[in-house]
Design an enzyme around this catalytic site. Structure first.
Site, PDB file in Angstrom:
ATOM      1  N   ASP A 113       0.830  -1.200   0.000  1.00  0.00           N
ATOM      2  CA  ASP A 113       0.000   0.000   0.000  1.00  0.00           C
ATOM      3  C   ASP A 113       0.866   1.253   0.000  1.00  0.00           C
ATOM      4  OD1 ASP A 113      -2.042   1.815   0.223  1.00  0.00           O
ATOM      5  OD2 ASP A 113      -2.641   1.255   2.248  1.00  0.00           O
ATOM      6  N   ASP A 140      -2.415   6.334  -5.677  1.00  0.00           N
ATOM      7  CA  ASP A 140      -2.649   5.401  -4.582  1.00  0.00           C
ATOM      8  C   ASP A 140      -2.858   3.987  -5.110  1.00  0.00           C
ATOM      9  OD1 ASP A 140      -3.195   4.575  -1.856  1.00  0.00           O
ATOM     10  OD2 ASP A 140      -5.306   4.478  -2.424  1.00  0.00           O
TER      11      ASP A 140
END
Length: 516
Positions: A198, A393
């Site tokens: 992430d 992201d």
């Protein structure tokens, strides 16, 4: 510098005079790129090639982007089209897989994958959580205020908020949409764990024995600190404990607590041990050893934090890898991608844009300047993108745009799809522009390009233009934010097949097409 700026303008020149309003931004970006020693001329060459090609449509093979079925097999042996050459000891490569695909170590662990509606609902939760966090950073909310807010709202577990007020609370993101995973080793001897990677999180963590309160179900065995000869808890007096956004203390040992936007959380000791990335061993790596974990983590063992914060993997390993990593997400559930760490020259076709570090911590902010559909530069004022900013992201599925920008994209895309003769289909959750592709093996789609400071273009791969829930419901893979003031998010659907380079030291983000 003037030549670089002129070349960069060619990337957006299809709009006639539309490229001119970006002149000052691109000149500034070219100066910035030259200052950090990048080949701005290469950016212009790539942009000019795109302009010269003038491709209006791309071709999508529908079966490639459908969710994997029970009969699907992993095509992971297929090598990336572009060979990556690295010097000895300069870096390492890990394999990325979609956690619901046949290549995933979790493939037989989670039963039926979530529905498309569930995936998109969780994605919306994540996007809203990111936007709340960015807003909180912008208003300089203090950690104590965040803790009080979380406790008052019930987000902080009652057992912690009442009996252990020194435990930390930090804002996080919903993880159920973190749909790409890698395998790491932890401890001595190393045990293997499948974790979500992430770019929107800093602190790495895994579930640990013993589970003091509760642990969610995962595929791998829980990490047992007692079985690692190199494990140690970090002292409350250590400066490393202070690196956490907020830290707690118990028995002289540092505690961490991460709260996620969907109500999930992980709590435990901040510790250090040997981390193994492919064949590389990272001694003394600091991570969260979670003993109280609850939420929708998809049976992954935890999370690999790749943000820009002090506790993140790229920052901890800066002396070794130079703060550089690159990922490529595969176009299909049945294929594999890669996660590279270590310095290397950008690919010859890399399109580089400044990393806007002044916008805030953790996230990778970039300067988006426009959108092109086919040859048309959409009439969107630059201020629409600069007002709230844009970040990249890896864990968000669907790209979020300011409503003004999304409206222009939807209008142009709908017009071109109508000209191609496609039949409309019902909306799907947050996706409002859908088509029925039943009976079609291949489809032509309008090319969609995202434009950034410095002349960088991301010509979205055909696999990332539509989000295909089923042949009868294939939707434009973009969604509108609630307000033009909400931060824009470039999601993983639009990043497919691109080598996305993050260089913290040189403060650039790069996009290399056709990398996997």
């Amino acid at each position: 510098m003037a030549e670089a700026a002129a070349s960069a303008r060619s990337c957006v020149g299809y709009g006639g005079g539309g490229g001119c309003f970006l002149r000052r931004r691109l000149l500034a970006a070219a100066a910035y790129l030259a200052a950090v020693g990048l080949a701005a001329a290469a950016l212009g060459a790539t942009a000019a090639n795109d302009a010269a090609e003038g491709r209006v449509h791309v071709t999508l093979t529908v079966a490639d982007v459908l969710a994997a079925s029970s009969s699907s097999s992993c095509d992971g042996a297929t090598p990336p089209p572009r060979e990556h050459k690295r010097g000895a000891g300069s870096g390492t490569r890990m394999t990325i897989v979609h956690r619901h695909g046949p290549c995933s170590p979790l493939a037989d662990a989670h039963g039926n994958p979530p529905s498309q509606e569930d995936i998109l609902a969780a994605d919306q939760s994540r996007a809203e959580s990111i936007q709340r966090r960015v807003s909180a950073m912008a208003t300089s909310r203090q950690p104590t205020e965040l803790m009080k807010s979380a406790a008052a709202s019930g987000a902080l577990p009652a057992s912690l908020s009442s009996s252990t007020p020194s435990l930390p609370v930090s804002s996080g993101r919903a993880l159920d949409t973190g749909n790409y995973v890698v395998t790491i080793g932890l401890g001595t001897p190393a045990s293997q764990y499948t974790v979500v990677f992430d770019t929107g999180s800093d602190t790495t963590w895994v579930q640990c024995r013993p589970c003091v309160v509760v642990c969610y179900k995962q595929k791998d065995r829980l990490f047992d600190p007692a079985k690692s000869s190199t494990y140690s808890n970090i002292s409350c007096a250590s400066s490393y404990c202070s690196d956490l956004y907020i830290h707690g203390c118990a028995g002289g040992h540092c505690l961490y607590d991460v709260q996620y936007g969907d109500g999930s959380y992980t709590v435990g000791f901040f510790a250090q041990d040997t981390l193994t990335l492919s064949s590389d061993s990272i001694k003394g790596f600091r991570f969260g050893c979670g003993e109280n974990n609850r939420g929708l983590f998809g049976r992954a063992a935890g999370l690999l934090g790749l943000g820009r914060g002090t506790t993140s993997l790229p920052v901890q390993t800066y002396d070794r890898y130079g703060g550089v990593f690159e990922h490529c997400l595969p176009a299909s559930y049945t294929r594999t991608g890669y996660l590279d760490f270590g310095p290397d020259s950008p690919a010859a076709n890399a399109r580089l844009t400044p990393m806007l570090t002044e916008n805030g911590p953790t996230f990778y902010y970039v300067g988006m300047t426009g959108i092109r559909v086919g040859r048309q530069l959409l009439p969107i004022p630059p201020s629409v993108f600069s007002t709230a900013g844009t970040l990249v992201d890896s864990g968000t599925v669907i790209t979020r745009l300011p409503p003004t920008a999304y409206s222009a994209l939807r209008s142009a895309f709908t017009k071109d799809m109508a000209a191609l003769g496609y039949k409309k289909a019902p909306a799907l959750s947050i996706l409002d522009t859908c088509y029925d592709l039943t009976g079609r093996r291949e489809v032509a789609l309008p090319r969609v390009s995202l434009l950034f400071l410095g002349g960088a273009c991301l010509d979205v791969d055909a696999s990332g233009i539509l989000y295909v829930a089923s042949p009868s419901q294939a939707c434009l893979g973009f969604a509108a934010n609630e307000d033009d003031g909400d931060v824009g998010i470039i999601g993983n659907t639009q990043l497919k097949t691109y080598g996305v380079l993050y260089d913290i030291g040189k403060r650039v983000v790069g996009f290399s097409p056709g990398a996997c």
